[in-house]
Design a protein around this motif. Structure first.
Motif, PDB file in Angstrom:
ATOM      1  N   ILE A   1      17.748 -12.104 -49.109  1.00 27.08           N
ATOM      2  CA  ILE A   1      17.436 -11.268 -50.268  1.00 27.08           C
ATOM      3  C   ILE A   1      17.673 -12.039 -51.563  1.00 27.08           C
ATOM      4  N   CYS A   2      18.776 -12.774 -51.618  1.00 26.53           N
ATOM      5  CA  CYS A   2      19.143 -13.507 -52.842  1.00 26.53           C
ATOM      6  C   CYS A   2      18.477 -14.869 -52.943  1.00 26.53           C
ATOM      7  N   GLY A   3      17.874 -15.331 -51.859  1.00 29.08           N
ATOM      8  CA  GLY A   3      17.211 -16.628 -51.878  1.00 29.08           C
ATOM      9  C   GLY A   3      18.183 -17.795 -51.941  1.00 29.08           C
ATOM     10  N   VAL A   4      19.342 -17.646 -51.293  1.00 27.18           N
ATOM     11  CA  VAL A   4      20.343 -18.714 -51.270  1.00 27.18           C
ATOM     12  C   VAL A   4      20.778 -18.962 -49.832  1.00 27.18           C
ATOM     13  N   ALA A   5      21.595 -19.998 -49.638  1.00 23.42           N
ATOM     14  CA  ALA A   5      22.100 -20.324 -48.308  1.00 23.42           C
ATOM     15  C   ALA A   5      23.135 -19.291 -47.857  1.00 23.42           C
ATOM     16  N   VAL A   6      23.288 -19.131 -46.555  1.00 22.01           N
ATOM     17  CA  VAL A   6      24.257 -18.189 -45.996  1.00 22.01           C
ATOM     18  C   VAL A   6      25.664 -18.537 -46.474  1.00 22.01           C
ATOM     19  N   GLY A   7      25.989 -19.829 -46.503  1.00 17.65           N
ATOM     20  CA  GLY A   7      27.309 -20.258 -46.961  1.00 17.65           C
ATOM     21  C   GLY A   7      27.583 -19.849 -48.400  1.00 17.65           C
ATOM     22  N   THR A   8      26.556 -19.836 -49.216  1.00 20.58           N
ATOM     23  CA  THR A   8      26.710 -19.426 -50.610  1.00 20.58           C
ATOM     24  C   THR A   8      27.075 -17.947 -50.683  1.00 20.58           C
ATOM     25  N   ILE A   9      26.410 -17.122 -49.880  1.00 25.46           N
ATOM     26  CA  ILE A   9      26.721 -15.687 -49.847  1.00 25.46           C
ATOM     27  C   ILE A   9      28.141 -15.469 -49.356  1.00 25.46           C
ATOM     28  N   LYS A  10      28.531 -16.163 -48.287  1.00 25.54           N
ATOM     29  CA  LYS A  10      29.897 -16.012 -47.763  1.00 25.54           C
ATOM     30  C   LYS A  10      30.923 -16.385 -48.821  1.00 25.54           C
ATOM     31  N   SER A  11      30.658 -17.463 -49.530  1.00 24.90           N
ATOM     32  CA  SER A  11      31.562 -17.906 -50.585  1.00 24.90           C
ATOM     33  C   SER A  11      31.651 -16.879 -51.705  1.00 24.90           C
ATOM     34  N   ARG A  12      30.495 -16.344 -52.119  1.00 22.23           N
ATOM     35  CA  ARG A  12      30.477 -15.346 -53.197  1.00 22.23           C
ATOM     36  C   ARG A  12      31.239 -14.087 -52.803  1.00 22.23           C
ATOM     37  N   VAL A  13      31.032 -13.632 -51.564  1.00 21.47           N
ATOM     38  CA  VAL A  13      31.720 -12.429 -51.099  1.00 21.47           C
ATOM     39  C   VAL A  13      33.227 -12.677 -51.036  1.00 21.47           C
ATOM     40  N   SER A  14      33.620 -13.814 -50.520  1.00 24.19           N
ATOM     41  CA  SER A  14      35.043 -14.149 -50.423  1.00 24.19           C
ATOM     42  C   SER A  14      35.694 -14.207 -51.793  1.00 24.19           C
ATOM     43  N   ARG A  15      35.042 -14.895 -52.737  1.00 22.23           N
ATOM     44  CA  ARG A  15      35.598 -14.983 -54.090  1.00 22.23           C
ATOM     45  C   ARG A  15      35.633 -13.615 -54.758  1.00 22.23           C
TER      46      ARG A  15
END
Length: 198
Positions: free
Chosen positions: A154-168
């Motif tokens: 949905i956001c057009g980014v890598a899965v790792g980026t989403i995981k990092s954003r959610v964690s932060r």
């Protein structure tokens, strides 16, 4: 918000319905409205703008119904459309004053009297302080229950980026709300003890 999604009758002068725009697609789109409204509000914090975004999303989805592959995640497809519309609109609104810290919005609301409302207001305020990318990721994964993979698409980014954003985002919410960890979410220790019969 009401929205009429119908195939145009033959000979009505408005042209044929877009390819793929049938009764089944109409029902699917109408069923997605509550989730779309929640996601739109998490981006705009404005009910009118949210409803406009949802309506624009549904119209765009209806017109482009043929590009949706039946059997795949319709909500993710719609969220991608909505998100793209939102950021396109944001680029056009660069001259408007942002209320990123919620100061203006805080002056427009009355303070709640009940404890649960106060806690919700504190949570909303903390959520508003998150950077938009982190807030968006947290809403998609936490509130809308998308997988990390779906949120990344949905956001057009890598899965790792989403995981990092959610964690932060989660870490920042815990800090802002004065918690020591996720165990602090929910009733206070005294209430938990009373509920447990201790």
């Amino acid at each position: 918000m009401t929205l009429m999604l119908q195939a145009a009758p033959a000979g009505s002068g408005s042209g044929p319905a877009p390819q793929g725009a049938d009764a089944e697609m109409r029902d699917l789109l109408l069923g997605a409205i509550p989730a779309l409204r929640a996601f739109a509000f998490s981006l705009t914090y404005d009910l009118d703008r949210s409803d406009d975004l949802v309506q624009d999303t549904l119209v765009r989805a209806w017109i482009n119904a043929a590009s949706f592959r039946r059997g795949t995640n319709l909500t993710a497809w719609l969220f991608t459309i909505l998100r793209n519309l939102f950021y396109s609109e944001q680029r056009k609104r660069k001259r408007e004053v942002e209320d990123a810290d919620g100061v203006h919005a805080g002056r427009l609301t009355a303070l709640p009297e009940q404890e649960i409302r106060m806690e919700m207001a504190q949570f909303q305020s903390a959520l508003n302080r998150l950077p938009p990318a982190q807030r968006e990721a947290l809403v998609l994964v936490g509130a809308q229950s998308f997988t990390y993979e779906e949120a990344a698409a949905i956001c057009g980014v890598a899965v790792g980026t989403i995981k990092s954003r959610v964690s932060r985002a989660r870490t920042r919410l815990i800090e802002v709300l004065g918690m020591t960890g996720t165990d602090d979410i929910g009733p206070d220790p005294q209430t938990r003890a009373a509920l447990d019969g201790s």
